[in-house]
Design a protein around this motif. Sequence first.
Motif, short mmCIF file in Angstrom:
data_model
loop_
_atom_site.label_atom_id
_atom_site.label_comp_id
_atom_site.label_asym_id
_atom_site.label_seq_id
_atom_site.Cartn_x
_atom_site.Cartn_y
_atom_site.Cartn_z
N TYR A 11 0.72 -1.08 0.14
CA TYR A 11 -0.15 -0.51 0.20
C TYR A 11 1.13 1.28 -0.10
O TYR A 11 1.39 1.45 1.14
CB TYR A 11 -1.10 0.39 1.29
CG TYR A 11 -1.78 -1.25 1.11
CD1 TYR A 11 -3.47 -1.54 0.51
CD2 TYR A 11 -1.47 -2.49 1.83
CE1 TYR A 11 -4.03 -2.38 0.71
CE2 TYR A 11 -2.32 -2.81 2.57
CZ TYR A 11 -3.45 -3.43 1.30
OH TYR A 11 -4.15 -4.75 1.75
N GLY A 12 1.13 1.59 -1.13
CA GLY A 12 2.05 3.05 -1.41
C GLY A 12 3.25 2.42 -0.76
O GLY A 12 4.31 1.33 -1.92
N ARG A 13 4.38 3.17 0.42
CA ARG A 13 5.15 2.36 0.28
C ARG A 13 5.62 1.41 1.84
O ARG A 13 6.29 0.87 2.48
CB ARG A 13 6.36 3.98 1.33
CG ARG A 13 6.62 5.14 -0.36
CD ARG A 13 7.34 5.73 0.69
NE ARG A 13 7.82 6.58 -0.55
CZ ARG A 13 8.21 7.67 -0.55
NH1 ARG A 13 9.23 8.05 1.19
NH2 ARG A 13 8.64 8.88 -1.38
N THR A 14 4.21 1.27 2.23
CA THR A 14 4.11 0.37 2.89
C THR A 14 3.77 -0.89 2.45
O THR A 14 3.04 -1.47 1.72
CB THR A 14 2.48 0.57 4.00
OG1 THR A 14 3.05 1.78 4.87
CG2 THR A 14 2.07 -0.20 5.08
N LEU A 15 4.74 -2.19 2.70
CA LEU A 15 4.99 -3.60 2.69
C LEU A 15 3.67 -4.46 3.38
O LEU A 15 3.98 -5.12 4.35
CB LEU A 15 6.23 -3.89 2.09
CG LEU A 15 6.08 -5.39 1.76
CD1 LEU A 15 6.18 -5.51 0.65
CD2 LEU A 15 7.79 -6.07 1.80
N ALA A 16 2.31 -4.64 3.32
CA ALA A 16 1.39 -4.90 3.89
C ALA A 16 1.55 -6.45 4.57
O ALA A 16 1.42 -7.72 5.27
CB ALA A 16 0.17 -5.10 3.93
N LEU A 17 2.28 -7.40 3.14
CA LEU A 17 2.54 -9.03 3.00
C LEU A 17 3.53 -9.32 2.39
O LEU A 17 4.07 -8.48 1.17
CB LEU A 17 1.52 -10.10 2.31
CG LEU A 17 0.26 -9.59 2.69
CD1 LEU A 17 -0.76 -11.01 1.89
CD2 LEU A 17 -0.09 -10.29 4.21
N GLN A 18 4.77 -9.38 3.03
CA GLN A 18 6.37 -9.57 2.73
C GLN A 18 6.69 -11.56 2.30
O GLN A 18 7.44 -11.87 2.87
CB GLN A 18 6.85 -9.37 3.39
CG GLN A 18 6.98 -8.22 4.22
CD GLN A 18 8.18 -7.69 5.34
OE1 GLN A 18 9.11 -7.74 4.83
NE2 GLN A 18 7.17 -7.60 5.31
#
Length: 307
Positions: A11-18
Motif C-alpha cells: 500500500y504505497g510504501r507500506t509492505l503489508a505482505l512479505q
Amino acid sequence: MISTNGLIKKYGRTLALQGLDLEVPLGAVYGFIGQNGAGKTTTLRILAGLLRPDAGEAAVVGRDVLRDPRGIREVVGYMPDFFGVYDDLRVGEYLLFYAAAYGIRGVTAQKLRDDLLELVELGHKRDVFVDTLSRGMQQRLCLARSLIHDPQVLLLDEPASGLDPVARVEMREILRELCRLGKTIIISSHILTELADLCTYVGMISEGRLLRQGPLNDLLAGDRLRRFILRSNGPADAAAEIIKGWPGAAIINNLPEQVEFQLSGAADDVALLLKEIIGAGLPVVHYAQTEQSLEDTFIQLAREVNG
C-alpha cells in the motif's frame, strides 16, 4: 486446501505482505493470529477475491484467486471485520436480498432464510429491523449472510470484535456447529485466548511475514518453547543458579521459593536437570512443565523474528 505462495502486497510504501505462504487443510479450523496491522485482513481479502496481490499466487479448493474470481465467490463465504447493513431492511429481508444476489429466490430462499436464522439463533428476530439488533446479533446476522450460498470455505475476519463476553460465547458455539458441518474455516484474530479451544491449526503472522504454522498441539508442544516451574521448600536461589548454567535453559521468573524457566532440548535434558538440582541437595517439592499458551508462543516467535 487453501494455499498461498509468495504473496506480496504493498500500500504505497507500506509492505503489508512479505512473501506469505499459507497451507490450510480442508476441514481445518485455522486460527490466523497476529497483531493489528500484521496483514491478516489483507490476506483474507485476497483469498476472497476482493483484492489483487502485487506478486505471488493463491488458491482455494483448487480455484485460482486471480484467474477464477467467479469460482472463488462460489466456494468462499467472507465475513469482514467491518461490515455494512441495510438499516431499512428487516432481518429476514436482509437475508432474502443476499439470497437473490446468488440467484436463490422463492420458496427455496425462504427456507434457506429460516434455516440460517435458526442456526445463528435469530429466528425470533426475523421481522425486526436490522438497526435495532445488538452488536452481537448483527455479527451473527452477517455470519448467516456469508453462509447464504452454502460455501465450502469461510473467511472470518475478527468475528468476535467488539462483542461482550456473552456474545463471544454465543459466536464460538455457532462456529463449533459449523465445524461439525464440515466447513473449512479461517478465523483471524488478535485475541489469542478466543482461538485456543476452537482451532485445529494455527498460523502466526507478524509484519506481513508468517512466523510459524501447523497443528495447534504441535505448535504448543514445540521443544524449544517448553516452560517449567520448580518450587522448593525454602530459597530457590541455588536452583536458579544451576538452571542459569544449564545448556538451553533461560530464567523467566525468579521468586523466593519458585523458579519459572524455559528449556529447549530432548526429554532427557528435563530429567538430567532435575537430577542435577536434587544431587546438589536442594529440597525440590514441585517440578513440572507448564501449559504453553498461544499468546506466549506468539510473543516469543515475534521477538525471535523481529529482534
